[in-house]
Design an enzyme around this catalytic site. Structure first.
Site, PDB file in Angstrom:
ATOM      1  N   GLY A 144     -41.406 131.843  10.781  1.00 17.07           N
ATOM      2  CA  GLY A 144     -40.743 131.848  12.076  1.00 17.07           C
ATOM      3  C   GLY A 144     -41.197 133.036  12.906  1.00 17.07           C
ATOM      4  O   GLY A 144     -41.919 133.909  12.431  1.00 17.07           O
ATOM      5  N   SER A 146     -41.144 136.309  13.900  1.00 19.62           N
ATOM      6  CA  SER A 146     -40.429 137.380  13.190  1.00 19.62           C
ATOM      7  C   SER A 146     -41.290 138.620  12.987  1.00 19.62           C
ATOM      8  O   SER A 146     -41.760 138.865  11.878  1.00 19.62           O
ATOM      9  CB  SER A 146     -39.968 136.864  11.829  1.00 19.62           C
ATOM     10  OG  SER A 146     -41.047 136.231  11.132  1.00 19.62           O
ATOM     11  N   LYS A 199     -51.363 129.491  13.710  1.00 16.51           N
ATOM     12  CA  LYS A 199     -50.991 130.223  14.930  1.00 16.51           C
ATOM     13  C   LYS A 199     -51.715 131.564  15.003  1.00 16.51           C
ATOM     14  O   LYS A 199     -51.982 132.075  16.095  1.00 16.51           O
ATOM     15  CB  LYS A 199     -49.481 130.397  14.999  1.00 16.51           C
ATOM     16  CG  LYS A 199     -48.827 131.059  13.779  1.00 16.51           C
ATOM     17  CD  LYS A 199     -48.629 132.534  13.909  1.00 16.51           C
ATOM     18  CE  LYS A 199     -47.921 133.107  12.694  1.00 16.51           C
ATOM     19  NZ  LYS A 199     -47.682 134.561  12.794  1.00 16.51           N
ATOM     20  N   ASP A 258     -43.083 130.593  16.779  1.00 16.95           N
ATOM     21  CA  ASP A 258     -43.934 131.562  16.083  1.00 16.95           C
ATOM     22  C   ASP A 258     -45.248 131.774  16.825  1.00 16.95           C
ATOM     23  O   ASP A 258     -45.763 132.893  16.910  1.00 16.95           O
ATOM     24  CB  ASP A 258     -44.201 131.077  14.658  1.00 16.95           C
ATOM     25  CG  ASP A 258     -44.508 132.220  13.697  1.00 16.95           C
ATOM     26  OD1 ASP A 258     -44.543 133.381  14.141  1.00 16.95           O
ATOM     27  OD2 ASP A 258     -44.727 131.956  12.503  1.00 16.95           O
ATOM     28  N   ASN A 270     -52.958 139.961  15.174  1.00 18.78           N
ATOM     29  CA  ASN A 270     -54.011 139.005  15.515  1.00 18.78           C
ATOM     30  C   ASN A 270     -54.324 139.052  17.009  1.00 18.78           C
ATOM     31  O   ASN A 270     -55.489 138.987  17.404  1.00 18.78           O
ATOM     32  CB  ASN A 270     -53.583 137.604  15.074  1.00 18.78           C
ATOM     33  CG  ASN A 270     -53.520 137.499  13.564  1.00 18.78           C
ATOM     34  OD1 ASN A 270     -54.534 137.470  12.891  1.00 18.78           O
ATOM     35  ND2 ASN A 270     -52.312 137.467  13.020  1.00 18.78           N
ATOM     36  N   LEU A 302     -54.786 144.317   9.055  1.00 21.22           N
ATOM     37  CA  LEU A 302     -55.135 142.999   8.538  1.00 21.22           C
ATOM     38  C   LEU A 302     -54.913 141.927   9.585  1.00 21.22           C
ATOM     39  O   LEU A 302     -53.795 141.691  10.026  1.00 21.22           O
ATOM     40  CB  LEU A 302     -54.309 142.672   7.289  1.00 21.22           C
ATOM     41  CG  LEU A 302     -54.610 141.308   6.646  1.00 21.22           C
ATOM     42  CD1 LEU A 302     -56.069 141.211   6.245  1.00 21.22           C
ATOM     43  CD2 LEU A 302     -53.692 141.072   5.456  1.00 21.22           C
ATOM     44  N   GLU A 304     -54.871 138.297   9.622  1.00 18.06           N
ATOM     45  CA  GLU A 304     -54.858 137.081   8.795  1.00 18.06           C
ATOM     46  C   GLU A 304     -55.573 135.932   9.501  1.00 18.06           C
ATOM     47  O   GLU A 304     -56.149 135.059   8.871  1.00 18.06           O
ATOM     48  CB  GLU A 304     -53.422 136.676   8.462  1.00 18.06           C
ATOM     49  CG  GLU A 304     -52.735 137.560   7.434  1.00 18.06           C
ATOM     50  CD  GLU A 304     -53.014 137.119   6.000  1.00 18.06           C
ATOM     51  OE1 GLU A 304     -53.974 136.342   5.799  1.00 18.06           O
ATOM     52  OE2 GLU A 304     -52.284 137.554   5.103  1.00 18.06           O
TER      53      GLU A 304
END
Length: 354
Positions: A144, A146, A199, A258, A270, A302, A304
């Site tokens: 979610g 967050s 996402k 999200d 990101n 990081l 992802e």
């Protein structure tokens, strides 16, 4: 719910933020970290200075470098390792007595895909092949909009707890019924996992566009919303191809919620990576995407989405999916095209499907 004992495997920002929220609710939380300085900071200074600096942690939280100690004797266990290390980390707890017997309820925060000889796998599918048989169809995936920083200080946050075992989703909802969290259940385990992974890919593209927009006569907020909407369409296309069961997953907080916060928030790593592609030419030090993934630690944080982008590309080819944004970002990260070349061709001639 009475006070529960909770173990969190992985002391990154998101694992620490959720651990803090659960501890704030009166539960006893023990975290596992590889780094001794992280453990010492949590135990002695009540702060994760490496991954969540500046956010005081509850006295209900402790930490250890002994993964067996953290995993055993817990009512709930939350796996929060990055996708690159998730399988090897889970392998370390399979013989822990309370895990081996299935006594402990396990939830997962990790976002992304896991490589295998048969191609990229979803997080829960991978874990089910590692953990004892009793966890098949019983793991709970938590996702979610967050960001850890807001969760840690109790700002209102909505989460999804997805599992094929409805009782376990309810158990986790009860555990996370703490100030600042609103948790909903879902049976669409595949759809929620796809939203959480893909996402991050869209957020890199959004961050690049955001950086370009600062000095552009062509791109602005309208273009950003166009990219976000088109990205959501690509996430849904990918999810349905991989077996998502509920289209409404993609319009829920697991999907559009999200995606929105990941693209727009100042906390998003990101989005930051996408901005750094433009502002500091961060890709110049890497030969291609495989080199970037192998040396991801040199980025300094990081992303992802950079890892997930490779696997989204592989899955799209396997299912013959036309994902313009995801494919374009793959080509950027793989050093096949320049970022501006892609953004201008993508948004100025109306190629995206929003």
């Amino acid at each position: 719910m009475d006070m529960k004992k909770v173990g969190v495997i992985g002391a990154g920002a998101w694992g620490s933020g959720l651990a803090q929220a659960i501890a704030r609710g009166g539960h006893k939380v023990q975290m596992w970290a590889r780094e001794q300085d992280v453990v010492d900071g949590i135990n002695n200074d009540h702060e994760n200075k490496r991954y969540l600096p500046g956010y005081p942690l509850s006295l209900n939280m402790t930490a250890s470098t002994d993964i067996t100690e953290v995993a055993n004797g817990k009512d709930f266990l939350i796996l929060a390792s990055p996708s690159l290390y998730l399988a090897s980390t889970a392998q370390q707890i399979v013989d822990v007595p309370d895990v081996k017997s299935g006594k402990t309820i396990i939830g997962v925060l990790t976002k992304g895909f896991i490589p295998s000889e048969d191609g990229p796998k979803l997080v829960l599918e991978t874990l089910e092949s590692v953990l004892p048989e009793c966890y098949k169809n019983s793991l709970v995936y938590i996702a979610g909009p967050s960001h850890a920083e807001e969760v840690a200080i109790g700002k209102l946050t909505g989460l999804i707890a997805a599992s094929e075992n409805p009782r376990n989703t309810i158990n986790f909802r009860e555990l996370m019924r703490v100030p600042g969290l609103i948790v909903h259940s879902s049976l669409d385990v595949v759809g929620v996992q796809i939203c959480a992974a893909a996402k991050n890919v869209i957020a890199i593209a959004y961050g690049s566009l955001d950086a370009v927009s600062e000095h552009s006569d062509i791109f602005g907020d309208n273009a950003g919303s166009l990219l976000l909407a088109a990205g959501l369409n690509e996430i849904q296309t990918l999810g349905m191809a991989m077996g998502a069961t509920h289209s409404e997953t993609f319009t829920s907080i697991a999907g559009v919620g999200d995606l929105d916060v990941t693209c727009r928030s100042k906390y998003g790593r990101n989005r930051r990576f996408g901005q750094d592609i433009i502002k500091s030419d961060i890709l110049s030090k890497f030969k291609d995407l495989d080199d970037l993934i192998a040396r991801i630690g040199e980025v300094g944080y990081l992303s992802e989405g950079a890892v997930a982008c490779k696997y989204v590309h592989e899955i799209a080819k396997k299912h013959n999916l036309h994902l313009i944004i995801c494919d374009g970002l793959y080509r950027i990260l793989n050093k096949e095209i320049k970022p501006m070349e892609f953004l201008e061709s993508l948004l100025s001639v109306g190629k995206v499907n929003a």
